[in-house]
Design a protein around this motif. Sequence first.
Motif, PDB file in Angstrom:
ATOM      1  N   LEU A 165       0.851  -1.195   0.000  1.00  0.00           N
ATOM      2  CA  LEU A 165       0.000   0.000   0.000  1.00  0.00           C
ATOM      3  C   LEU A 165       0.880   1.236   0.000  1.00  0.00           C
ATOM      4  N   LEU A 166       0.583   2.177  -0.888  1.00  0.00           N
ATOM      5  CA  LEU A 166       1.225   3.490  -0.858  1.00  0.00           C
ATOM      6  C   LEU A 166       0.301   4.442  -0.106  1.00  0.00           C
ATOM      7  N   HIS A 167       0.777   4.962   1.010  1.00  0.00           N
ATOM      8  CA  HIS A 167       0.025   5.894   1.848  1.00  0.00           C
ATOM      9  C   HIS A 167       0.630   7.276   1.664  1.00  0.00           C
ATOM     10  N   LEU A 168      -0.144   8.182   1.085  1.00  0.00           N
ATOM     11  CA  LEU A 168       0.362   9.516   0.769  1.00  0.00           C
ATOM     12  C   LEU A 168      -0.510  10.579   1.420  1.00  0.00           C
ATOM     13  N   ASP A 169       0.115  11.494   2.165  1.00  0.00           N
ATOM     14  CA  ASP A 169      -0.588  12.621   2.780  1.00  0.00           C
ATOM     15  C   ASP A 169      -0.097  13.928   2.183  1.00  0.00           C
ATOM     16  N   SER A 170      -1.008  14.908   2.113  1.00  0.00           N
ATOM     17  CA  SER A 170      -0.632  16.201   1.528  1.00  0.00           C
ATOM     18  C   SER A 170      -1.077  17.395   2.359  1.00  0.00           C
ATOM     19  N   SER A 171      -1.748  17.153   3.469  1.00  0.00           N
ATOM     20  CA  SER A 171      -2.242  18.266   4.273  1.00  0.00           C
ATOM     21  C   SER A 171      -1.120  18.901   5.092  1.00  0.00           C
ATOM     22  N   PRO A 172      -1.067  20.236   5.135  1.00  0.00           N
ATOM     23  CA  PRO A 172      -0.072  20.928   5.956  1.00  0.00           C
ATOM     24  C   PRO A 172      -0.547  21.148   7.390  1.00  0.00           C
ATOM     25  N   ALA A 173      -1.733  20.630   7.732  1.00  0.00           N
ATOM     26  CA  ALA A 173      -2.350  20.950   9.023  1.00  0.00           C
ATOM     27  C   ALA A 173      -1.878  20.087  10.186  1.00  0.00           C
ATOM     28  N   GLY A 174      -0.998  19.131   9.930  1.00  0.00           N
ATOM     29  CA  GLY A 174      -0.454  18.314  11.015  1.00  0.00           C
ATOM     30  C   GLY A 174      -1.513  17.541  11.767  1.00  0.00           C
ATOM     31  N   ASP A 175      -1.432  17.575  13.092  1.00  0.00           N
ATOM     32  CA  ASP A 175      -2.367  16.805  13.919  1.00  0.00           C
ATOM     33  C   ASP A 175      -3.801  17.304  13.798  1.00  0.00           C
ATOM     34  N   ARG A 176      -4.002  18.509  13.323  1.00  0.00           N
ATOM     35  CA  ARG A 176      -5.365  19.030  13.152  1.00  0.00           C
ATOM     36  C   ARG A 176      -6.004  18.563  11.856  1.00  0.00           C
ATOM     37  N   SER A 177      -5.229  17.927  10.999  1.00  0.00           N
ATOM     38  CA  SER A 177      -5.712  17.539   9.680  1.00  0.00           C
ATOM     39  C   SER A 177      -6.784  16.461   9.747  1.00  0.00           C
ATOM     40  N   VAL A 178      -7.852  16.682   9.025  1.00  0.00           N
ATOM     41  CA  VAL A 178      -8.908  15.673   8.905  1.00  0.00           C
ATOM     42  C   VAL A 178      -8.487  14.578   7.932  1.00  0.00           C
ATOM     43  N   SER A 179      -7.900  14.963   6.801  1.00  0.00           N
ATOM     44  CA  SER A 179      -7.521  13.948   5.812  1.00  0.00           C
ATOM     45  C   SER A 179      -6.461  13.005   6.364  1.00  0.00           C
ATOM     46  N   ARG A 180      -5.562  13.511   7.207  1.00  0.00           N
ATOM     47  CA  ARG A 180      -4.542  12.647   7.811  1.00  0.00           C
ATOM     48  C   ARG A 180      -5.182  11.665   8.802  1.00  0.00           C
ATOM     49  N   ALA A 181      -6.199  12.110   9.515  1.00  0.00           N
ATOM     50  CA  ALA A 181      -6.900  11.201  10.429  1.00  0.00           C
ATOM     51  C   ALA A 181      -7.568  10.078   9.644  1.00  0.00           C
ATOM     52  N   LEU A 182      -8.097  10.415   8.481  1.00  0.00           N
ATOM     53  CA  LEU A 182      -8.769   9.406   7.655  1.00  0.00           C
ATOM     54  C   LEU A 182      -7.766   8.410   7.072  1.00  0.00           C
ATOM     55  N   THR A 183      -6.645   8.902   6.569  1.00  0.00           N
ATOM     56  CA  THR A 183      -5.669   7.959   6.007  1.00  0.00           C
ATOM     57  C   THR A 183      -5.061   7.082   7.095  1.00  0.00           C
ATOM     58  N   ALA A 184      -4.869   7.638   8.292  1.00  0.00           N
ATOM     59  CA  ALA A 184      -4.329   6.836   9.391  1.00  0.00           C
ATOM     60  C   ALA A 184      -5.280   5.688   9.726  1.00  0.00           C
ATOM     61  N   GLU A 185      -6.572   5.983   9.726  1.00  0.00           N
ATOM     62  CA  GLU A 185      -7.564   4.927   9.998  1.00  0.00           C
ATOM     63  C   GLU A 185      -7.567   3.898   8.880  1.00  0.00           C
ATOM     64  N   PHE A 186      -7.455   4.362   7.657  1.00  0.00           N
ATOM     65  CA  PHE A 186      -7.426   3.439   6.519  1.00  0.00           C
ATOM     66  C   PHE A 186      -6.221   2.509   6.630  1.00  0.00           C
ATOM     67  N   VAL A 187      -5.048   3.069   6.903  1.00  0.00           N
ATOM     68  CA  VAL A 187      -3.833   2.258   6.990  1.00  0.00           C
ATOM     69  C   VAL A 187      -3.953   1.233   8.118  1.00  0.00           C
ATOM     70  N   LYS A 188      -4.493   1.648   9.255  1.00  0.00           N
ATOM     71  CA  LYS A 188      -4.654   0.729  10.387  1.00  0.00           C
ATOM     72  C   LYS A 188      -5.525  -0.461   9.989  1.00  0.00           C
ATOM     73  N   ASN A 189      -6.634  -0.188   9.320  1.00  0.00           N
ATOM     74  CA  ASN A 189      -7.535  -1.262   8.910  1.00  0.00           C
ATOM     75  C   ASN A 189      -6.926  -2.107   7.793  1.00  0.00           C
ATOM     76  N   TRP A 190      -6.205  -1.462   6.893  1.00  0.00           N
ATOM     77  CA  TRP A 190      -5.570  -2.200   5.799  1.00  0.00           C
ATOM     78  C   TRP A 190      -4.524  -3.165   6.344  1.00  0.00           C
ATOM     79  N   GLN A 191      -3.746  -2.714   7.309  1.00  0.00           N
ATOM     80  CA  GLN A 191      -2.724  -3.581   7.893  1.00  0.00           C
ATOM     81  C   GLN A 191      -3.353  -4.766   8.621  1.00  0.00           C
TER      82      GLN A 191
END
Length: 208
Positions: free
Chosen positions: A4-30
């Motif tokens: 799996l290629l996991h790519l993030d582009s948000s500059p918002a760091g821990d406040r980022s919504v898209s990063r929270a979503l990809t983190a959840e996706f990666v956790k479930n994918w693994q």
Amino acid sequence: MPTLLHLDSSPAGDRSVSRALTAEFVKNWQAANPGGTVITRDLTTTPLTALNGEWIGAAFTPEDKRSAEQKATLALSDTLTAELFSADEYVFGIPMHNFSVPGTFKLWIDQIARAGVTFAYVDGKPQGLLKGKKAHFLIATGGEYGPGTAAESFNFTEPYLRTLFFFLGVTDTSFQTAGGAAALNYGADRAEFLAPQLKAIQSKFATA
């Protein structure tokens, strides 16, 4: 084993919504792919630059004729395209910026959309070379731009991504958008906002 290629582009760091979503996706994918490999790429820490004449000249020089300087110019692009080819599946975290993708994501696209590498022209017709890949786009938007909303026509993010990746040969795509994320800047509860989005991601794997 799958990759799996996991790519993030948000500059918002821990406040980022898209990063929270990809983190959840990666956790479930693994969890669904024990032993699988995850390639992580953060575009906010990747030294992306706009294309220039040297890059274009190097890209259109046959590989066996490139100088050492031209090879160095294309080194990052080669790495980024290699990540796409080595992965079976992609998950992209993308916040909407000014109705489209963030500047970092566009710079990444310019590095990986390469004639003769990720697409080619055969008998005068374009042919995507990223065959057999699956892409998941997890998008966060400040306002509501979904079907039937007043601002639906302002959403250039999903149509652009769908068109681009189709051109590159990726036809198996899914899109999930967390609309209305700007409410988090005005006191909305983050956990409550994210809950249905995370559940939707979990559901993908529950029915897989």
